[in-house]
Write a protein that holds these residues in place. Structure first.
Motif, short mmCIF file in Angstrom:
data_model
loop_
_atom_site.label_atom_id
_atom_site.label_comp_id
_atom_site.label_asym_id
_atom_site.label_seq_id
_atom_site.Cartn_x
_atom_site.Cartn_y
_atom_site.Cartn_z
N GLN A 172 -5.87 0.35 -5.04
CA GLN A 172 -4.46 -0.17 -4.98
C GLN A 172 -3.69 0.04 -5.96
N GLY A 218 -8.91 -1.05 -1.68
CA GLY A 218 -8.58 -2.02 -2.41
C GLY A 218 -8.82 -1.41 -4.05
N LYS A 254 0.84 -1.25 0.08
CA LYS A 254 -0.08 0.31 0.17
C LYS A 254 0.70 1.16 0.00
#
Length: 335
Positions: A292, A289, A44
């Motif tokens: 991401q 997500g 991340k």
């Protein structure tokens, strides 16, 4: 796109600029692709970029940072040549139809309406990517060939069996990838994710619209630049890089879905869709997500688009200088 030079000149300068930028930014492109296709929670932010780079260097060496660069360069040259050609051709056509052509001898470009600029960029993007998408699909497969075979395509930045990675890498040549795609999905597989790519054609359209606006601002008050309608190569870098970062951020969920669709080859599921990708990603990782790899994509796009426009601008200025020099060297016509 950035001048009133003939479409072929703009297509050539744009393709050369893009290929050069691709060589500079390719490791970032590879890292962005791998982060986009992993469910690892460790990859991340900017820290994730460093972890991914470390993982590649540790298991594959420096050559690993350039996996797939051959097909990617070919795709870049083809896509950008066609894009700049279509864009400059359509734009010149619209300007001519509206009676907005600049005076003879002037290189100053005309700023069309927002809808016209977006439409021209969108159509050019769809046309160019319809031809170059197969090379892009092959590139994404090559970039992720050394990943594990888990359901999510997870990349572990902490662990990595170098021997296993090298074995996967050696068995993943372009010819093997092409055969694999065809066996899995037939010819249709080479255009996997193209429906998403169509929407993503708004990315360069938005970038070029903002760049056109930047040109007007950057050349205002400078006689030399106002005459040509183009900023100098150095100022062209931020003028292209920042708009690209903005458009990439706005459209990033689509970029993520497209990459995951193109790399998907597991579980024998050929019916996976963009909605399925988003649903699964949001369920497992929520909004983090969906975005991401955004940081890696922005950094890559910032460098790539900035260098592309800087080199393209320099080539165009050199061509204009050659044209002017040729005109001045002609002997005067005797009456």
């Amino acid at each position: 796109m950035t001048s009133n030079l003939p479409p072929l000149v703009q297509a050539f300068s744009g393709a050369v600029g893009s290929a050069t930028a691709n060589a500079f930014s390719y490791p970032l492109d590879l890292v962005a692709t791998r982060i986009q296709t992993t469910s690892s929670r460790r990859l991340k932010g900017f820290h994730g970029i460093l972890l991914a780079l470390n993982h590649i260097l540790k298991t594959e060496g420096w050559s690993g940072l350039y996996d797939g660069i051959g097909t990617d360069t070919a795709a870049t040259l083809l896509s950008n040549f066609l894009y700049f050609f279509f864009y400059s051709f359509l734009r010149k056509f619209v300007v001519k139809r509206k009676g907005l052509l600049p005076k003879h001898g002037s290189r100053k470009s005309v700023l069309l309406s927002v809808s016209e600029e977006l439409a021209i960029g969108f159509i050019s993007g769809v046309a160019s990517r319809a031809i170059s998408t197969p090379l892009s699909v092959i590139t994404v497969r090559l970039q992720t060939a050394t990943e594990g075979e888990d359901a999510e395509g997870e990349l572990d930045a902490d662990e990595g069996d170098k021997e296993v990675v090298q074995r996967r890498k050696s068995s993943s040549t372009p010819s093997v990838i092409v055969k694999s795609i065809y066996q899995e999905q037939g010819l249709h597989g080479f255009w996997r994710g193209f429906s998403t790519t169509i929407i993503l054609s708004l990315n360069p359209a938005i970038t070029l619209l903002l760049f056109q606006m930047y040109r007007k601002f950057a050349t205002h008050g400078c006689k030399a630049q106002a005459r040509t309608g183009a900023p100098n190569p150095l100022s062209a870098f931020p003028g292209a890089a920042f708009p690209n970062a903005i458009s990439t951020t706005l459209l990033y969920p689509l970029i993520l879905a497209k990459t995951r669709l193109q790399v998907h080859r597991r579980n024998g599921n050929s019916n996976i869709s963009m909605a399925t990708i988003w649903e699964r990603t949001f369920k497992n990782e929520r909004w983090a997500g969906i975005y991401q790899g955004l940081e890696a994509q922005i950094v890559k796009g910032f460098v790539s688009q900035g260098v592309t426009m800087m080199i393209k601008q320099r080539i165009e200025l050199a061509i204009v200088a050659l044209i002017l020099r040729a005109r001045l060297s002609r002997p005067p016509v005797r009456v």
